[in-house]
Design a protein around this motif. Structure first.
Motif, PDB file in Angstrom:
ATOM      1  N   LEU A   1       0.860  -1.175   0.000  1.00  0.00           N
ATOM      2  CA  LEU A   1       0.000   0.000   0.000  1.00  0.00           C
ATOM      3  C   LEU A   1       0.901   1.231   0.000  1.00  0.00           C
ATOM      4  CD1 LEU A   1      -2.987  -0.677   2.416  1.00  0.00           C
ATOM      5  CD2 LEU A   1      -2.687  -1.321   0.027  1.00  0.00           C
ATOM      6  N   GLY A   2       0.745   2.071  -1.030  1.00  0.00           N
ATOM      7  CA  GLY A   2       1.618   3.212  -1.216  1.00  0.00           C
ATOM      8  C   GLY A   2       1.378   4.337  -0.236  1.00  0.00           C
TER       9      GLY A   2
ATOM     10  N   MET B   1      -4.354   0.182  -8.919  1.00  0.00           N
ATOM     11  CA  MET B   1      -3.931  -1.124  -8.418  1.00  0.00           C
ATOM     12  C   MET B   1      -3.176  -1.847  -9.526  1.00  0.00           C
ATOM     13  SD  MET B   1      -7.041  -2.267  -5.957  1.00  0.00           S
ATOM     14  CE  MET B   1      -7.723  -1.104  -4.765  1.00  0.00           C
ATOM     15  N   SER B   2      -1.868  -1.998  -9.312  1.00  0.00           N
ATOM     16  CA  SER B   2      -0.989  -2.607 -10.306  1.00  0.00           C
ATOM     17  C   SER B   2      -0.606  -4.006  -9.831  1.00  0.00           C
ATOM     18  CB  SER B   2       0.267  -1.763 -10.480  1.00  0.00           C
ATOM     19  OG  SER B   2      -0.055  -0.407 -10.734  1.00  0.00           O
ATOM     20  N   PRO B   3      -0.733  -5.008 -10.695  1.00  0.00           N
ATOM     21  CA  PRO B   3      -0.402  -6.365 -10.276  1.00  0.00           C
ATOM     22  C   PRO B   3       1.077  -6.556  -9.996  1.00  0.00           C
ATOM     23  CG  PRO B   3      -0.886  -6.299 -12.614  1.00  0.00           C
ATOM     24  CD  PRO B   3      -1.213  -4.955 -12.068  1.00  0.00           C
ATOM     25  N   LEU B   4       1.395  -7.270  -8.932  1.00  0.00           N
ATOM     26  CA  LEU B   4       2.750  -7.671  -8.634  1.00  0.00           C
ATOM     27  C   LEU B   4       2.970  -9.069  -9.199  1.00  0.00           C
ATOM     28  CD1 LEU B   4       3.056  -6.602  -4.889  1.00  0.00           C
ATOM     29  CD2 LEU B   4       3.990  -5.427  -6.870  1.00  0.00           C
TER      30      LEU B   4
ATOM     31  N   ARG C   1      -2.415  -3.183 -17.504  1.00  0.00           N
ATOM     32  CA  ARG C   1      -2.859  -4.242 -16.590  1.00  0.00           C
ATOM     33  C   ARG C   1      -3.332  -3.673 -15.251  1.00  0.00           C
ATOM     34  NH1 ARG C   1       1.851  -7.306 -15.432  1.00  0.00           N
ATOM     35  NH2 ARG C   1       0.516  -8.877 -14.486  1.00  0.00           N
ATOM     36  N   ASP C   2      -3.345  -2.337 -15.132  1.00  0.00           N
ATOM     37  CA  ASP C   2      -3.789  -1.711 -13.894  1.00  0.00           C
ATOM     38  C   ASP C   2      -5.310  -1.600 -13.857  1.00  0.00           C
ATOM     39  OD1 ASP C   2      -1.131  -1.392 -13.374  1.00  0.00           O
ATOM     40  OD2 ASP C   2      -1.081   0.763 -13.810  1.00  0.00           O
ATOM     41  N   SER C   3      -5.822  -1.520 -12.657  1.00  0.00           N
ATOM     42  CA  SER C   3      -7.229  -1.209 -12.461  1.00  0.00           C
ATOM     43  C   SER C   3      -7.331   0.018 -11.576  1.00  0.00           C
ATOM     44  CB  SER C   3      -7.981  -2.388 -11.831  1.00  0.00           C
ATOM     45  OG  SER C   3      -7.368  -2.788 -10.621  1.00  0.00           O
ATOM     46  N   VAL C   4      -8.405   0.774 -11.734  1.00  0.00           N
ATOM     47  CA  VAL C   4      -8.609   1.994 -10.953  1.00  0.00           C
ATOM     48  C   VAL C   4      -9.887   1.832 -10.151  1.00  0.00           C
ATOM     49  CG1 VAL C   4      -8.903   4.495 -11.026  1.00  0.00           C
ATOM     50  CG2 VAL C   4      -7.430   3.364 -12.706  1.00  0.00           C
ATOM     51  N   LEU C   5      -9.785   2.061  -8.845  1.00  0.00           N
ATOM     52  CA  LEU C   5     -10.921   1.876  -7.956  1.00  0.00           C
ATOM     53  C   LEU C   5     -10.898   2.966  -6.894  1.00  0.00           C
ATOM     54  CD1 LEU C   5     -13.298   0.013  -6.980  1.00  0.00           C
ATOM     55  CD2 LEU C   5     -11.609  -1.167  -5.569  1.00  0.00           C
ATOM     56  N   GLY C   6     -11.923   3.802  -6.866  1.00  0.00           N
ATOM     57  CA  GLY C   6     -12.044   4.814  -5.819  1.00  0.00           C
ATOM     58  C   GLY C   6     -10.849   5.737  -5.714  1.00  0.00           C
ATOM     59  N   GLY C   7     -10.284   6.153  -6.846  1.00  0.00           N
ATOM     60  CA  GLY C   7      -9.141   7.048  -6.822  1.00  0.00           C
ATOM     61  C   GLY C   7      -7.815   6.366  -6.557  1.00  0.00           C
TER      62      GLY C   7
ATOM     63  N   GLY D   1      -1.910  -9.327  -3.974  1.00  0.00           N
ATOM     64  CA  GLY D   1      -0.843  -9.275  -4.962  1.00  0.00           C
ATOM     65  C   GLY D   1      -0.808  -8.004  -5.773  1.00  0.00           C
ATOM     66  N   ARG D   2      -0.990  -6.841  -5.116  1.00  0.00           N
ATOM     67  CA  ARG D   2      -1.052  -5.575  -5.834  1.00  0.00           C
ATOM     68  C   ARG D   2      -0.158  -4.512  -5.195  1.00  0.00           C
ATOM     69  NH1 ARG D   2      -4.473  -5.027 -10.621  1.00  0.00           N
ATOM     70  NH2 ARG D   2      -5.665  -6.948 -10.641  1.00  0.00           N
ATOM     71  N   LEU D   3       0.308  -3.608  -6.043  1.00  0.00           N
ATOM     72  CA  LEU D   3       0.851  -2.343  -5.607  1.00  0.00           C
ATOM     73  C   LEU D   3      -0.266  -1.324  -5.742  1.00  0.00           C
ATOM     74  CD1 LEU D   3       3.006  -0.181  -4.938  1.00  0.00           C
ATOM     75  CD2 LEU D   3       3.618  -0.186  -7.371  1.00  0.00           C
ATOM     76  N   VAL D   4      -0.642  -0.712  -4.613  1.00  0.00           N
ATOM     77  CA  VAL D   4      -1.772   0.216  -4.600  1.00  0.00           C
ATOM     78  C   VAL D   4      -1.238   1.622  -4.347  1.00  0.00           C
ATOM     79  CG1 VAL D   4      -4.026   0.744  -3.609  1.00  0.00           C
ATOM     80  CG2 VAL D   4      -3.210  -1.627  -3.651  1.00  0.00           C
ATOM     81  N   THR D   5      -1.500   2.522  -5.275  1.00  0.00           N
ATOM     82  CA  THR D   5      -1.040   3.905  -5.148  1.00  0.00           C
ATOM     83  C   THR D   5      -2.186   4.852  -5.454  1.00  0.00           C
ATOM     84  OG1 THR D   5      -0.263   3.855  -7.446  1.00  0.00           O
ATOM     85  CG2 THR D   5       1.357   3.370  -5.734  1.00  0.00           C
TER      86      THR D   5
END
Length: 345
Positions: free
Chosen positions: A295-296, A333-336, A324-330, A309-313
């Motif tokens: 979590l960033g 989320m990038s897969p690791l 391959r990223d998804s965007v949720l609530g600002g 399994g994500r990098l969340v920024t």
């Protein structure tokens, strides 16, 4: 010389806001681990080159570290691992030996062994290499003969008979005279110094170690380093220990297993954290589950969110998410790890 000018591209977007040498590990900047080793060993002074977010590095590290003076060398344009030494030739000329080390790696550097071996062999330069790190993710490593002499820095796929492959750990030592006549900028220490020396028949020595080493080149490697340091001093095979900063808040009723929780992070009751790194200012609300993730800085994970399994920024204006990223609530989320790893709900 601590090399600290890199852009940290593969660690973006984390390094868009914090330079790689200042990324936290167990409450300390990455660079502080190496500076502490140098100071304890008796290093008289250290130079640090600066480029990306360089003023932040200068501000955090200050003018000295544990009594060891720091000299900064700003680079308006990145000069490379050898070019960085050119403006410091006067500073380095005063030394009997020059130690150069990457500022984005963590290791209990065996400095005494490296220097003793270097002096004993009379090599032009000595490079610390690993006996335990797989060379395949690092370009196949370098080639070393039975006597520890480096025979190729970028060996062919087949390699010489009887040669061993080792990973260069980014710590090396040489006499300052080796830098005489250094003019090319930018320049790479392997391509423009060590390979020409090898071609001329100079002795380059590999000094092997089995000590643990972490190169923080990618989010996955950063996470592994954070979890290993969190698990100290007990072997993780016996118990999955966590490290929680005294300045972090973990509510009663929250579960934290095998994780690292940095300063200013907050975990609410009913949340579950496993195998993850929570960076400063991040917040996990009630009922959320974070597994094998980072979590960033300043990320707020809403209640009942599951991340695996994500990098969340934080999403940033003008920053387009990757394919391959998804965007949720600002949040981005990038897969690791490899394709298909990681999910966010």
């Amino acid at each position: 010389m601590l090399l600290a000018a890199g852009l940290g591209r593969r660690l973006r977007p984390l390094t868009d806001v914090v330079p790689k040498p200042l990324l936290p590990l167990r409450g300390r900047p990455v660079a502080a681990y190496t500076l502490a080793r140098l100071a304890a060993f008796g290093c008289e002074a250290v130079a640090v080159n600066l480029h990306h977010l360089g003023e932040e590095i200068r501000r955090q590290l200050g003018d000295s570290f544990a009594g060891m003076p720091i000299r900064y060398s700003p680079e308006p344009e990145i000069q490379g691992t050898l070019g960085a030494l050119r403006p410091l030739q006067g500073f380095l000329r005063e030394a009997e030996l020059v130690v150069v080390v990457n500022g984005d790696s963590v290791c209990s550097w065996p400095l005494r062994r490296l220097l003793r071996h270097h002096l004993r062999t009379g090599a032009a330069a000595s490079l610390l290499v690993s006996r335990r790190v797989d060379p395949r993710p690092f370009g196949g490593g370098i080639e070393v003969d039975a006597g520890g002499r480096i025979t190729a820095l970028r060996p062919a796929a087949a390699g010489a008979e009887g040669a061993r492959r080792r990973v260069f750990l980014g710590l090396h030592v040489f006499r300052p005279e080796l830098l005489r006549g250094l003019e090319r900028n930018p320049a790479d220490v392997v391509e423009h110094l060590y390979e020409p020396l090898l071609a001329d028949g100079a002795r380059l020595q590999a000094v092997e170690t089995r000590r643990r080493w972490h190169d923080l080149g990618t989010p996955e490697r950063y996470l592994r380093a954070a979890l290993e340091l969190a698990a100290r001093p007990w072997p993780r095979r016996l118990v999955r220990r966590s490290w929680v900063s005294p300045r972090a808040t973990v509510a009663a009723g929250a579960t934290v297993r095998g994780s690292a929780v940095e300063e200013g992070a907050r975990v609410q009751a009913g949340a579950e954290i496993a195998g993850s790194l929570l960076l400063p200012g991040s917040r996990v609300e009630a009922g959320s589950r974070v597994v094998d993730s980072i979590l960033g800085f300043g990320v707020r994970l809403a209640a009942d969110t599951s991340v695996n399994g994500r990098l969340v920024t934080k999403a940033r204006t003008g920053q387009a998410p990757g394919k391959r990223d998804s965007v949720l609530g600002g949040l981005v989320m990038s897969p690791l790890g490899g394709p298909g790893r990681g999910a966010a709900e």
